[in-house]
Motif scaffolding. Structure first.
Motif, PDB file in Angstrom:
ATOM      1  N   GLY A   1      28.526  40.338  44.364  1.00  0.00           N
ATOM      2  CA  GLY A   1      29.852  39.220  44.339  1.00  0.00           C
ATOM      3  C   GLY A   1      31.007  39.982  43.425  1.00  0.00           C
ATOM      4  O   GLY A   1      32.132  40.043  43.375  1.00  0.00           O
ATOM      5  N   GLY A   2      30.228  40.544  42.174  1.00  0.00           N
ATOM      6  CA  GLY A   2      31.119  41.286  41.304  1.00  0.00           C
ATOM      7  C   GLY A   2      31.745  42.521  41.468  1.00  0.00           C
ATOM      8  O   GLY A   2      32.934  42.860  41.397  1.00  0.00           O
ATOM      9  N   ILE A   3      31.036  43.162  42.257  1.00  0.00           N
ATOM     10  CA  ILE A   3      31.419  44.323  42.928  1.00  0.00           C
ATOM     11  C   ILE A   3      32.270  44.328  44.080  1.00  0.00           C
ATOM     12  O   ILE A   3      33.381  44.937  44.054  1.00  0.00           O
ATOM     13  CB  ILE A   3      30.022  45.527  43.516  1.00  0.00           C
ATOM     14  CG1 ILE A   3      29.262  45.731  42.343  1.00  0.00           C
ATOM     15  CG2 ILE A   3      30.691  46.531  44.294  1.00  0.00           C
ATOM     16  CD1 ILE A   3      27.948  46.427  42.727  1.00  0.00           C
ATOM     17  N   ALA A   4      32.355  43.332  44.883  1.00  0.00           N
ATOM     18  CA  ALA A   4      33.350  43.097  46.036  1.00  0.00           C
ATOM     19  C   ALA A   4      34.489  42.446  45.266  1.00  0.00           C
ATOM     20  O   ALA A   4      35.664  42.850  45.641  1.00  0.00           O
ATOM     21  CB  ALA A   4      32.611  41.934  46.813  1.00  0.00           C
ATOM     22  N   PHE A   5      34.406  41.657  44.179  1.00  0.00           N
ATOM     23  CA  PHE A   5      35.730  41.266  43.509  1.00  0.00           C
ATOM     24  C   PHE A   5      36.336  42.500  42.869  1.00  0.00           C
ATOM     25  O   PHE A   5      37.616  42.371  42.787  1.00  0.00           O
ATOM     26  CB  PHE A   5      35.251  40.341  42.281  1.00  0.00           C
ATOM     27  CG  PHE A   5      36.321  39.661  41.659  1.00  0.00           C
ATOM     28  CD1 PHE A   5      37.254  38.843  42.392  1.00  0.00           C
ATOM     29  CD2 PHE A   5      36.639  39.970  40.387  1.00  0.00           C
ATOM     30  CE1 PHE A   5      38.444  38.283  41.670  1.00  0.00           C
ATOM     31  CE2 PHE A   5      37.644  39.429  39.646  1.00  0.00           C
ATOM     32  CZ  PHE A   5      38.514  38.719  39.924  1.00  0.00           C
ATOM     33  N   LEU A   6      35.694  43.372  42.079  1.00  0.00           N
ATOM     34  CA  LEU A   6      36.422  44.609  41.571  1.00  0.00           C
ATOM     35  C   LEU A   6      37.107  45.348  42.698  1.00  0.00           C
ATOM     36  O   LEU A   6      38.081  45.921  42.517  1.00  0.00           O
ATOM     37  CB  LEU A   6      35.309  45.435  40.941  1.00  0.00           C
ATOM     38  CG  LEU A   6      34.861  44.823  39.487  1.00  0.00           C
ATOM     39  CD1 LEU A   6      34.002  45.651  38.987  1.00  0.00           C
ATOM     40  CD2 LEU A   6      36.022  44.608  38.720  1.00  0.00           C
TER      41      LEU A   6
ATOM     42  N   ILE B   1      44.191  45.518  45.850  1.00  0.00           N
ATOM     43  CA  ILE B   1      45.445  44.688  45.475  1.00  0.00           C
ATOM     44  C   ILE B   1      46.254  45.652  44.696  1.00  0.00           C
ATOM     45  O   ILE B   1      47.363  45.638  44.852  1.00  0.00           O
ATOM     46  CB  ILE B   1      45.132  43.428  44.986  1.00  0.00           C
ATOM     47  CG1 ILE B   1      44.286  42.570  45.989  1.00  0.00           C
ATOM     48  CG2 ILE B   1      46.638  42.869  44.370  1.00  0.00           C
ATOM     49  CD1 ILE B   1      44.086  41.148  45.392  1.00  0.00           C
ATOM     50  N   ALA B   2      45.607  46.147  43.423  1.00  0.00           N
ATOM     51  CA  ALA B   2      46.605  47.119  42.553  1.00  0.00           C
ATOM     52  C   ALA B   2      47.138  48.160  43.226  1.00  0.00           C
ATOM     53  O   ALA B   2      48.424  48.528  42.822  1.00  0.00           O
ATOM     54  CB  ALA B   2      45.591  47.397  41.366  1.00  0.00           C
ATOM     55  N   GLY B   3      46.558  48.719  44.044  1.00  0.00           N
ATOM     56  CA  GLY B   3      47.146  50.002  45.031  1.00  0.00           C
ATOM     57  C   GLY B   3      48.036  49.621  45.783  1.00  0.00           C
ATOM     58  O   GLY B   3      49.083  50.362  46.029  1.00  0.00           O
ATOM     59  N   CYS B   4      48.028  48.559  46.284  1.00  0.00           N
ATOM     60  CA  CYS B   4      48.879  47.814  47.451  1.00  0.00           C
ATOM     61  C   CYS B   4      50.387  47.378  46.844  1.00  0.00           C
ATOM     62  O   CYS B   4      51.224  47.227  47.672  1.00  0.00           O
ATOM     63  CB  CYS B   4      48.398  47.004  48.126  1.00  0.00           C
ATOM     64  SG  CYS B   4      47.242  47.747  49.346  1.00  0.00           S
ATOM     65  N   THR B   5      50.573  46.964  45.557  1.00  0.00           N
ATOM     66  CA  THR B   5      51.400  46.341  44.939  1.00  0.00           C
ATOM     67  C   THR B   5      52.441  47.343  44.223  1.00  0.00           C
ATOM     68  O   THR B   5      53.598  46.753  43.725  1.00  0.00           O
ATOM     69  CB  THR B   5      50.946  45.409  43.924  1.00  0.00           C
ATOM     70  OG1 THR B   5      50.293  46.252  42.986  1.00  0.00           O
ATOM     71  CG2 THR B   5      50.084  44.384  44.530  1.00  0.00           C
ATOM     72  N   GLN B   6      52.197  48.662  44.273  1.00  0.00           N
ATOM     73  CA  GLN B   6      53.100  49.618  43.698  1.00  0.00           C
ATOM     74  C   GLN B   6      54.615  49.470  44.893  1.00  0.00           C
ATOM     75  O   GLN B   6      54.448  49.197  45.956  1.00  0.00           O
ATOM     76  CB  GLN B   6      52.523  51.152  43.979  1.00  0.00           C
ATOM     77  CG  GLN B   6      51.435  51.248  42.928  1.00  0.00           C
ATOM     78  CD  GLN B   6      50.987  52.559  42.919  1.00  0.00           C
ATOM     79  OE1 GLN B   6      51.515  53.551  43.643  1.00  0.00           O
ATOM     80  NE2 GLN B   6      50.142  52.840  42.137  1.00  0.00           N
TER      81      GLN B   6
END
Length: 165
Positions: free
Chosen positions: A8-13, A19-24
């Motif tokens: 779950g932690g790996i999926a969350f990361l 999301i960080a890559g798509c918000t540029q």
């Protein structure tokens, strides 16, 4: 249970990275328009190497002074590499009491010019010391000012840094 937390932690990361890559901010893509630039031919010159060591001009001829105004000046180096000095020593002569001034000039091998003088009262053994170099091409000149105000060169030579006589 522990495996569910790790996956779950790996999926969350991974979701955060996505999301960080798509918000540029997306910059608009523009295609550059080709333009024509007039071309000019510029001649290319190559630089030639200039020596960095300065060699003073070759010593020239000296003049003779009237015998009743004649004086003698000896020029030599002290031979010390830590503090090289060129020493001008007055040795006397018939014009010792008549010559008002003796100008000395040292053109060092690095191009620096040092100037000094001896004035009345002149005495045998009187010296002027100018800073020299460790090279063998420091040029020493001695000019005598006559009682009439003429300037006569009596010494013009290279001074060796060391001499083994």
């Amino acid at each position: 249970m522990n495996m569910k937390i790790i996956f779950g932690g790996i999926a969350f990361l991974m979701l955060l990275l996505l999301i960080a890559g798509c918000t540029q901010n997306a910059s608009p893509q523009t295609t550059p328009v080709p333009t024509t630039v007039p071309t000019t031919v510029v001649p290319v010159t190559t630089a030639t190497a200039v020596p960095t060591t300065f060699v003073p001009a070759t010593p020239g001829p000296t003049d003779t002074i009237q015998s009743n105004w004649a004086v003698s000046v000896q020029v030599q180096s002290n031979g010390q590499s830590v503090n090289p000095q060129v020493i001008y020593t007055f040795n006397g002569g018939m014009g010792m009491n008549l010559i008002p001034e003796i100008d000395v000039m040292l053109t060092r091998s690095d191009g620096t010019v040092e100037i000094g003088n001896m004035t009345q009262p002149l005495s045998v053994g009187q010296t002027v010391s100018l800073p020299g170099t460790t090279g063998n091409n420091d040029r020493a000149e001695v000019w005598v000012i006559t009682p009439h105000g003429d300037r006569v060169k009596i010494v013009d030579k290279y001074v060796p840094f060391r001499s083994y006589n």
